[in-house]
Design a protein around this motif. Structure first.
Motif, short mmCIF file in Angstrom:
data_model
loop_
_atom_site.label_atom_id
_atom_site.label_comp_id
_atom_site.label_asym_id
_atom_site.label_seq_id
_atom_site.Cartn_x
_atom_site.Cartn_y
_atom_site.Cartn_z
N GLY A 63 0.68 -1.17 0.01
CA GLY A 63 0.04 -0.05 0.01
C GLY A 63 0.74 1.31 0.08
N ASN A 64 1.95 1.20 -0.42
CA ASN A 64 2.93 2.35 -0.63
C ASN A 64 2.85 2.99 -2.15
OD1 ASN A 64 4.10 2.15 2.28
ND2 ASN A 64 5.32 0.38 1.57
N ILE A 65 2.81 4.37 -1.75
CA ILE A 65 2.63 4.90 -3.08
C ILE A 65 4.50 4.86 -3.55
CG2 ILE A 65 2.32 7.15 -4.48
CD1 ILE A 65 -0.08 5.53 -3.60
N THR A 66 4.50 4.44 -4.75
CA THR A 66 5.65 4.62 -5.40
C THR A 66 6.14 5.72 -6.33
OG1 THR A 66 5.15 2.99 -7.07
CG2 THR A 66 6.11 2.07 -4.95
N SER A 67 5.13 6.37 -6.89
CA SER A 67 5.46 7.51 -7.75
C SER A 67 5.81 8.53 -6.91
CB SER A 67 4.19 7.91 -8.43
OG SER A 67 4.11 9.13 -9.21
N GLU A 68 7.17 9.22 -7.35
CA GLU A 68 7.74 10.37 -6.78
C GLU A 68 6.99 11.52 -7.08
OE1 GLU A 68 10.45 10.55 -4.57
OE2 GLU A 68 10.45 8.25 -4.52
N ASN A 69 6.48 11.50 -8.12
CA ASN A 69 5.54 12.80 -8.83
C ASN A 69 4.54 12.81 -7.83
OD1 ASN A 69 7.10 13.59 -10.60
ND2 ASN A 69 6.33 12.11 -12.09
N ALA A 70 3.73 11.86 -7.46
CA ALA A 70 2.55 11.96 -6.55
C ALA A 70 2.83 12.23 -5.24
CB ALA A 70 2.04 10.46 -6.65
N LEU A 71 4.12 11.62 -4.75
CA LEU A 71 4.39 11.88 -3.35
C LEU A 71 4.71 13.25 -3.36
CD1 LEU A 71 6.42 8.73 -2.61
CD2 LEU A 71 4.30 9.47 -1.55
N SER A 72 5.52 13.74 -4.27
CA SER A 72 6.14 15.23 -4.28
C SER A 72 4.64 16.22 -4.29
CB SER A 72 6.80 15.61 -5.33
OG SER A 72 7.10 16.90 -5.60
N PHE A 73 3.79 15.88 -5.01
CA PHE A 73 2.45 16.71 -5.38
C PHE A 73 1.76 16.87 -4.14
CE2 PHE A 73 -1.92 17.10 -6.01
CZ PHE A 73 -2.02 18.06 -7.19
N ALA A 74 1.69 15.62 -3.23
CA ALA A 74 1.03 15.67 -1.63
C ALA A 74 1.98 16.57 -0.87
CB ALA A 74 0.78 14.12 -1.25
N GLU A 75 2.97 16.58 -1.03
CA GLU A 75 3.90 17.32 0.01
C GLU A 75 4.06 18.69 -0.46
OE1 GLU A 75 5.60 16.41 2.81
OE2 GLU A 75 4.47 14.67 2.54
N THR A 76 3.56 19.19 -1.33
CA THR A 76 3.60 20.66 -1.88
C THR A 76 2.59 21.16 -1.24
OG1 THR A 76 4.47 19.90 -4.43
CG2 THR A 76 3.25 22.08 -3.81
N SER A 77 3.07 22.62 -0.84
CA SER A 77 2.32 23.58 -0.10
C SER A 77 1.33 24.58 -0.92
CB SER A 77 3.24 24.29 1.20
OG SER A 77 2.11 25.37 1.64
N PHE A 78 0.47 23.85 -1.51
CA PHE A 78 -0.41 24.67 -2.67
C PHE A 78 -1.18 25.70 -1.74
CE2 PHE A 78 -0.13 20.65 -4.75
CZ PHE A 78 0.75 21.10 -5.91
N ASP A 79 -1.59 26.73 -2.28
CA ASP A 79 -2.56 27.77 -1.66
C ASP A 79 -3.80 27.33 -1.69
OD1 ASP A 79 -0.21 29.62 -1.18
OD2 ASP A 79 -0.69 30.45 -3.28
N TYR A 80 -4.18 26.59 -3.05
CA TYR A 80 -5.33 25.80 -2.96
C TYR A 80 -5.17 24.62 -3.77
CZ TYR A 80 -8.61 29.69 -1.82
OH TYR A 80 -9.44 30.75 -1.16
N LEU A 81 -5.85 23.59 -3.31
CA LEU A 81 -5.71 22.18 -4.04
C LEU A 81 -7.27 21.96 -4.48
CD1 LEU A 81 -4.68 19.55 -5.21
CD2 LEU A 81 -4.73 18.49 -2.71
#
Length: 181
Positions: free
Chosen positions: A93-111
């Protein structure tokens, strides 16, 4: 499937320990926007294309992550996007996509989460782990702890209407002009 069980546990754990400060910003102050997408019907993609184009036209930096049931199609959208699919979830159940993990870690103003199916676990994983200041989506029963702002659609109303409502209500936010009556 066993990996779905492990992924669901990771989602629930993230929601329980979530400590990211969530808030709303004046729309005019918003600079960085994330768009999380899960729309299996290709005819709905034109609404996303317009939405992203409008955001970019306002000078917003837009980063998009699309979730797919299978590998991403070659021509899904008219803009650059990263994707998350079942091949990016390990047996545990681990996400292996670096892009998806990076997206989740990004401090967006709005998502903005634009999805036809809130039960898509890739979407839930990203929302649960998101560091975005304000997560905006379409109301779905049982999903209120994933968002700071939700818009309701009546039965039969389209994703296009949901996108228009999300834009309307986020643009209406202007905390500096709010006065108590």
């Amino acid at each position: 499937m066993l990996k779905d069980y492990f992924l669901k546990r990771k989602i629930n754990k993230a929601l329980q320990k979530e400590k990211s400060p969530h808030t709303t910003l004046n729309y005019d102050d918003v600079r960085k926007v994330g768009v999380l997408i899960y729309l299996p019907k290709k005819e709905q993609h034109k609404y996303i294309n317009k939405f992203v184009s409008d955001l970019k036209g306002e000078g917003k930096e837009v980063v998009a992550l699309a979730c797919f049931d299978n590998k991403a199609p070659e021509e899904a959208f008219n803009f650059r996007f990263h994707y998350l699919s079942p091949e990016h979830v390990s047996f545990w159940g681990n996400i292996t996509s670096e892009n998806a993990l990076s997206f989740a870690e990004t401090s967006f103003d709005y998502l903005f989460c634009i999805t036809a199916d809130p039960d898509m676990m890739g979407v839930q994983y990203v929302l649960a782990h998101s560091k975005a200041k304000c997560r905006v989506g379409i109301y779905q029963k049982g999903m209120t702890n994933f968002y700071e702002l939700m818009v309701a659609l009546k039965e039969g109303e389209s994703i296009e209407k949901g996108i228009k409502d999300m834009r309307h209500y986020t643009k209406a936010i202007n905390k500096n002009e709010y006065e108590m009556a």
